[in-house]
Design a protein around this motif. Structure first.
Motif, PDB file in Angstrom:
ATOM      1  N   PHE A 188      86.564  96.968  45.651  1.00  0.00           N
ATOM      2  CA  PHE A 188      85.347  98.132  45.449  1.00  0.00           C
ATOM      3  C   PHE A 188      86.253  99.418  46.704  1.00  0.00           C
ATOM      4  O   PHE A 188      86.032  98.610  47.062  1.00  0.00           O
ATOM      5  N   PRO A 189      86.238 100.786  45.753  1.00  0.00           N
ATOM      6  CA  PRO A 189      86.415 101.599  46.221  1.00  0.00           C
ATOM      7  C   PRO A 189      85.961 102.589  47.213  1.00  0.00           C
ATOM      8  O   PRO A 189      86.501 103.230  47.965  1.00  0.00           O
ATOM      9  N   GLY A 190      84.535 102.101  47.257  1.00  0.00           N
ATOM     10  CA  GLY A 190      83.909 102.472  49.018  1.00  0.00           C
ATOM     11  C   GLY A 190      83.160 103.571  48.259  1.00  0.00           C
ATOM     12  O   GLY A 190      82.699 104.831  47.146  1.00  0.00           O
ATOM     13  N   ALA A 191      81.431 103.744  48.742  1.00  0.00           N
ATOM     14  CA  ALA A 191      80.571 104.400  48.194  1.00  0.00           C
ATOM     15  C   ALA A 191      81.230 106.076  48.092  1.00  0.00           C
ATOM     16  O   ALA A 191      80.659 107.074  47.063  1.00  0.00           O
ATOM     17  N   ASP A 192      82.009 106.043  49.309  1.00  0.00           N
ATOM     18  CA  ASP A 192      82.183 108.064  49.050  1.00  0.00           C
ATOM     19  C   ASP A 192      83.057 108.400  48.206  1.00  0.00           C
ATOM     20  O   ASP A 192      83.272 109.423  47.265  1.00  0.00           O
ATOM     21  N   PHE A 194      83.531 107.415  44.902  1.00  0.00           N
ATOM     22  CA  PHE A 194      82.365 107.722  43.957  1.00  0.00           C
ATOM     23  C   PHE A 194      81.688 109.656  43.864  1.00  0.00           C
ATOM     24  O   PHE A 194      81.717 110.321  42.942  1.00  0.00           O
ATOM     25  N   LYS A 195      81.402 109.516  44.992  1.00  0.00           N
ATOM     26  CA  LYS A 195      80.812 110.997  45.745  1.00  0.00           C
ATOM     27  C   LYS A 195      81.809 111.892  45.740  1.00  0.00           C
ATOM     28  O   LYS A 195      81.515 113.163  44.888  1.00  0.00           O
ATOM     29  N   ARG A 196      82.977 111.422  45.511  1.00  0.00           N
ATOM     30  CA  ARG A 196      84.050 112.858  45.611  1.00  0.00           C
ATOM     31  C   ARG A 196      84.499 112.812  43.828  1.00  0.00           C
ATOM     32  O   ARG A 196      85.808 114.165  44.278  1.00  0.00           O
ATOM     33  N   ASN A 197      83.846 112.854  43.344  1.00  0.00           N
ATOM     34  CA  ASN A 197      84.292 113.017  42.147  1.00  0.00           C
ATOM     35  C   ASN A 197      85.701 113.040  41.611  1.00  0.00           C
ATOM     36  O   ASN A 197      86.693 113.675  41.471  1.00  0.00           O
ATOM     37  N   PRO A 198      85.798 111.395  41.763  1.00  0.00           N
ATOM     38  CA  PRO A 198      87.661 111.267  41.420  1.00  0.00           C
ATOM     39  C   PRO A 198      87.458 110.992  40.107  1.00  0.00           C
ATOM     40  O   PRO A 198      86.744 111.390  38.841  1.00  0.00           O
ATOM     41  N   ARG A 199      89.423 111.359  40.050  1.00  0.00           N
ATOM     42  CA  ARG A 199      89.011 111.635  38.396  1.00  0.00           C
ATOM     43  C   ARG A 199      89.504 110.575  38.129  1.00  0.00           C
ATOM     44  O   ARG A 199      91.611 110.413  38.897  1.00  0.00           O
ATOM     45  N   SER A 200      90.598 108.924  37.925  1.00  0.00           N
ATOM     46  CA  SER A 200      91.085 107.732  37.972  1.00  0.00           C
ATOM     47  C   SER A 200      90.525 106.328  36.697  1.00  0.00           C
ATOM     48  O   SER A 200      89.509 106.937  36.885  1.00  0.00           O
ATOM     49  N   ASP A 249      70.488 104.195  42.222  1.00  0.00           N
ATOM     50  CA  ASP A 249      70.229 105.292  42.053  1.00  0.00           C
ATOM     51  C   ASP A 249      72.022 105.935  41.554  1.00  0.00           C
ATOM     52  O   ASP A 249      71.950 106.781  41.407  1.00  0.00           O
ATOM     53  N   GLY A 250      72.721 104.679  40.814  1.00  0.00           N
ATOM     54  CA  GLY A 250      73.894 105.115  40.002  1.00  0.00           C
ATOM     55  C   GLY A 250      75.069 105.300  40.907  1.00  0.00           C
ATOM     56  O   GLY A 250      76.203 105.266  40.220  1.00  0.00           O
ATOM     57  N   TRP A 251      74.872 105.394  42.806  1.00  0.00           N
ATOM     58  CA  TRP A 251      76.153 105.263  43.068  1.00  0.00           C
ATOM     59  C   TRP A 251      76.649 103.741  43.082  1.00  0.00           C
ATOM     60  O   TRP A 251      75.629 103.126  43.597  1.00  0.00           O
ATOM     61  N   PRO A 252      77.667 103.689  42.896  1.00  0.00           N
ATOM     62  CA  PRO A 252      78.598 102.076  43.090  1.00  0.00           C
ATOM     63  C   PRO A 252      78.143 101.372  45.077  1.00  0.00           C
ATOM     64  O   PRO A 252      78.282 102.577  45.383  1.00  0.00           O
ATOM     65  N   GLY A 253      77.506 100.159  44.949  1.00  0.00           N
ATOM     66  CA  GLY A 253      77.600  99.527  45.902  1.00  0.00           C
ATOM     67  C   GLY A 253      78.997  98.258  45.918  1.00  0.00           C
ATOM     68  O   GLY A 253      78.649  97.525  45.127  1.00  0.00           O
ATOM     69  N   ARG A 254      79.171  97.771  46.701  1.00  0.00           N
ATOM     70  CA  ARG A 254      79.314  96.662  46.816  1.00  0.00           C
ATOM     71  C   ARG A 254      79.297  95.394  46.041  1.00  0.00           C
ATOM     72  O   ARG A 254      80.316  94.730  45.110  1.00  0.00           O
TER      73      ARG A 254
END
Length: 265
Positions: A188-192, A194-200, A249-254
């Motif tokens: 898990f890369p951490g909730a924050d 995903f909220k930084r609009n990653p490209r990966s 809410d669609g934001w991934p959690g661990r």
């Protein structure tokens, strides 16, 4: 195992004699299903846990509609990993929903809520495994580990904890679960993150898993750039796991991420 006996946590006597059972098919995992303050999960808050267990027992003994003999669970586990003896081994639970379900499996309750403190700590997951193994050793419980909702219409034990059950209830750090070793999956890369609009490539791998699970909200893709379609697809996955409201809410959690099993990239 950090075990706290009934005498140590200050249990009241049972109202009726508890029914003996020789063995079960396994153990069902429960949660409180009410608000549990997040502060209970603080490392320095263990001193509050025995009082909470006493409160749960008192509420069950006061429930004349269900007419409980005692606290309904065979054991309860706090966020700090301590196992509180409830009805104990070789005693029929009162928590699984029907008389037949109550003799089929023991019941272990995490001090975890439907709001407030909703994510189990690693210590709590380890304590739940300790409780299961204790009931196998001292109560002749079988190999099954299920959620309360398995066989009874309820949201218990909540989305995060049920996702852990579906993964085979693994002990944190490895061991005790089933399936492919966790190191083969993307951590898990951490909730924050995903909220930084990653490209990966991780986003692509996640999207492909969501598609494979039938949770796609994509019109095209998935691709490496995190988009609203990724969030909507992940929300479908959270609802699949039993999450509701703000927990879906669609934001991934661990816990939900670990259940998705995104392969390493």
């Amino acid at each position: 195992m950090q075990f706290i006996t009934r005498a140590q946590w200050g249990a009241r006597p049972s109202r009726y004699a508890l029914t003996y059972i020789g063995s079960t098919r396994g153990v069902k995992i429960h949660y409180e299903g009410t608000y549990v303050p997040e502060s209970l999960g603080r490392p320095d808050a263990h001193g509050q846990c025995a009082a909470r267990v006493r409160s749960i027992q008192a509420s069950h003994l006061a429930n004349r509609e269900e007419d409980y003999s005692d606290v309904a669970y065979n054991a309860l586990v706090c966020p700090h990993g301590y196992v509180f003896e409830g009805r104990g081994a070789h005693r029929k639970t009162g928590a699984n929903g029907t008389a037949a379900l109550n003799v089929g499996h023991y019941a272990v309750c995490a001090l975890l809520g439907s709001s407030g403190l909703t994510e189990p700590t690693d210590a709590q997951l380890a304590g739940l495994r300790d409780a299961v193994e204790w009931l196998r050793r001292d109560g002749d419980a079988g190999d099954e580990i299920k959620g309360h909702r398995d066989g009874h219409p309820t949201a218990c034990p909540g989305g995060p904890l049920y996702a852990w059950v579906q993964r085979g209830a693994p002990r944190p750090g490895g061991g005790g679960g089933t399936g492919t070793p966790a190191q083969k999956y993307e951590p898990f890369p951490g909730a924050d993150w995903f909220k930084r609009n990653p490209r990966s490539p991780i986003v692509t791998a996640m999207g492909r898993r969501l598609v494979a699970e039938g949770c796609s909200a994509y019109r095209e893709g998935p691709g490496p750039q995190w988009t609203e379609s990724d969030r909507q697809s992940y929300a479908r996955w959270q609802r699949r796991l039993g999450y509701r409201g703000d927990d879906a809410d669609g934001w991934p959690g661990r816990t939900s991420w670990d259940a998705l099993k995104v392969p390493n990239v």
